[in-house]
Motif scaffolding. Structure first.
Motif, PDB file in Angstrom:
ATOM      1  N   ARG A  57       0.816  -1.222   0.000  1.00 28.29           N
ATOM      2  CA  ARG A  57       0.000   0.000   0.000  1.00 28.29           C
ATOM      3  C   ARG A  57       0.844   1.264   0.000  1.00 28.29           C
ATOM      4  NH1 ARG A  57      -3.328  -2.992   3.732  1.00 28.29           N
ATOM      5  NH2 ARG A  57      -2.270  -1.980   5.469  1.00 28.29           N
ATOM      6  N   SER A 244      -2.322   6.459   3.026  1.00 27.90           N
ATOM      7  CA  SER A 244      -1.679   5.248   3.543  1.00 27.90           C
ATOM      8  C   SER A 244      -0.580   5.602   4.545  1.00 27.90           C
ATOM      9  CB  SER A 244      -1.110   4.418   2.393  1.00 27.90           C
ATOM     10  OG  SER A 244      -0.218   5.200   1.603  1.00 27.90           O
ATOM     11  N   ASP A 309      -5.313   4.427  -1.809  1.00 29.06           N
ATOM     12  CA  ASP A 309      -5.927   4.223  -0.497  1.00 29.06           C
ATOM     13  C   ASP A 309      -7.032   5.242  -0.222  1.00 29.06           C
ATOM     14  OD1 ASP A 309      -5.649   2.850   2.276  1.00 29.06           O
ATOM     15  OD2 ASP A 309      -5.600   4.997   2.742  1.00 29.06           O
ATOM     16  N   ASN A 312     -10.467   3.782  -0.252  1.00 23.76           N
ATOM     17  CA  ASN A 312     -10.727   2.707   0.696  1.00 23.76           C
ATOM     18  C   ASN A 312     -11.631   3.219   1.811  1.00 23.76           C
ATOM     19  OD1 ASN A 312     -10.730   0.484   2.324  1.00 23.76           O
ATOM     20  ND2 ASN A 312      -8.555   0.580   2.863  1.00 23.76           N
ATOM     21  N   ASP A 315     -11.674   0.601   5.793  1.00 20.20           N
ATOM     22  CA  ASP A 315     -10.822   0.768   6.972  1.00 20.20           C
ATOM     23  C   ASP A 315     -11.151   2.096   7.645  1.00 20.20           C
ATOM     24  OD1 ASP A 315      -8.894   0.783   8.871  1.00 20.20           O
ATOM     25  OD2 ASP A 315      -7.219   1.157   7.496  1.00 20.20           O
TER      26      ASP A 315
END
Length: 402
Positions: A57, A244, A309, A312, A315
């Motif tokens: 990542r 990230s 990221d 995303n 998370d």
């Protein structure tokens, strides 16, 4: 620059160098399979402590690291050795700064390079200017702030147009706190008492509105200090994209918080509230979860190399509470963007011409011209009435016989 790059001891970072960098920055190291560029699916199932995916990542951050180190320029005019002979030397400075974050920069430099009775890392110390560049580069890797020491012009050119200044008499912790200081509190939420505290709706500062209404161009930046920086003249807004990396900083801070033992001067690479606030500006303000924002984000990831990221949404370990949230670090820049949306800066020639004509002085001139025209029309109307009255009087005095 090609000649300098070919003579640069940091021109290429191996995967082992990057693994050591992760260990120095965040306290974990990718597995041997990642270092050797092997397939990792078996490793993930066999060893839950494997950090292969975390390293994957961080690929854009590794690219950033390779770029800034590839153009490190040693002091060629001196017979003394350079500050760096390998990436290991840079990582050693990173570790030394993090372990001694409460010591002034000048003391760190003197101690690390073997002055004032400390062990030397090389047979003879490097030139002072090269030592300063070494610490500037190490600080930039730790924080992603463009960094320089005061009064070093060449370092400022290497660091960028607006680098953060790390003075020689200030500690690393003080430097980090001064980069984006707490300036004002801006709460994002519904309007209820704007006289006491300025507030904004979350939906008013999305990237799609910045592009559509303010007609701003989104610029990717690797410098955290340039995040949300508005350039009205060029019509751009910079967005820091390394989520990230921000998550790694937060996970490191959380790990240290739950780790028993004596306290140390170094708690995290960046202040936790600054990192979390930056994440909120990216995840909640600029790129909310809606189809158009997702489409724009995907375009930025594909075409402009934004951190993948960013998309995303699964998370949420970095998130401790829901918005609204007080923005103490980025509040002023968010207000600048809000003002730009409310009153966009004219971009094209026609818009600039119309904006100049709509200024208060031109409104006054237009009003005065209207008054003058009204007076002239009144005078002309009066003259016509007088002429008509004179004609009527003449016809009465001298009637025409049929």
């Amino acid at each position: 620059m090609t000649v300098f790059k070919s003579m640069n001891p940091l021109k290429k970072a191996t995967r082992n160098d990057l693994a050591n960098l992760c260990e120095a920055l965040w306290g974990w190291k990718p597995c041997a399979d990642w270092i050797e560029e092997q397939k990792y699916h078996k490793c993930l199932h066999q060893d839950p402590r494997c950090h292969h995916q975390r390293a994957e990542r961080l690929q854009l951050f590794f690219d950033f690291y390779g770029e800034i180190t590839a153009y490190y320029v040693p002091e060629f005019s001196s017979s003394l050795p350079p500050a760096f002979n390998s990436h290991g030397d840079l990582i050693a400075i990173i570790q030394y700064i993090k372990k001694n974050a409460d010591k002034p920069r000048v003391q760190l430099t003197l101690e690390h390079f073997g002055i004032s009775g400390q062990p030397r890392v090389s047979p003879s110390p490097s030139p002072s200017s090269d030592q300063n560049r070494a610490f500037d580069l190490a600080a930039r890797v730790i924080t992603t702030f463009e960094c320089t020491i005061e009064g070093q012009a060449d370092s400022q050119l290497e660091a960028g147009l607006h680098p953060a200044i790390w003075p020689s008499d200030r500690t690393f912790n003080q430097f980090v706190d001064s980069c984006i200081p707490k300036q004002s509190q801006l709460r994002v939420g519904p309007y209820n008492d704007i006289a006491q505290q300025p507030q904004l709706h979350l939906g008013s500062l999305t990237v799609k509105r910045l592009k559509r209404i303010a007609k701003l161009t989104i610029v990717r930046t690797d410098d955290l200090g340039s995040h949300l920086l508005l350039d009205r003249k060029n019509g751009t807004v910079a967005i820091y994209h390394h989520t990230s990396v921000l998550k790694e900083h937060l996970m490191m801070a959380q790990t240290q918080h739950h780790t028993p033992g004596p306290s140390t001067s170094q708690h995290s690479n960046l202040p936790k509230d600054l990192v979390q606030e930056t994440m909120y500006t990216l995840k909640h303000v600029l790129f909310p979860v809606d189809p158009e924002s997702r489409s724009l984000l995907q375009s930025l990831i594909t075409k402009d190399k934004f951190d993948p990221d960013l998309r995303n949404d699964i998370d949420t370990s970095w998130q401790q509470h829901e918005a609204p949230m007080v923005y103490e670090h980025w509040g002023l820049r968010l207000m600048d963007l809000y003002d730009e949306i409310q009153t966009p800066t004219p971009r094209g020639y026609l818009e600039r011409w119309m904006e100049r004509k709509s200024g208060s002085r031109y409104v006054m001139m237009a009003t005065l011209a209207g008054v003058l025209i009204a007076i002239m029309l009144g005078v002309l109307s009066l003259a016509v009435s007088i002429f008509q009255a004179w004609v009527g009087w003449q016809q009465w005095q001298h009637p025409v016989s049929s």
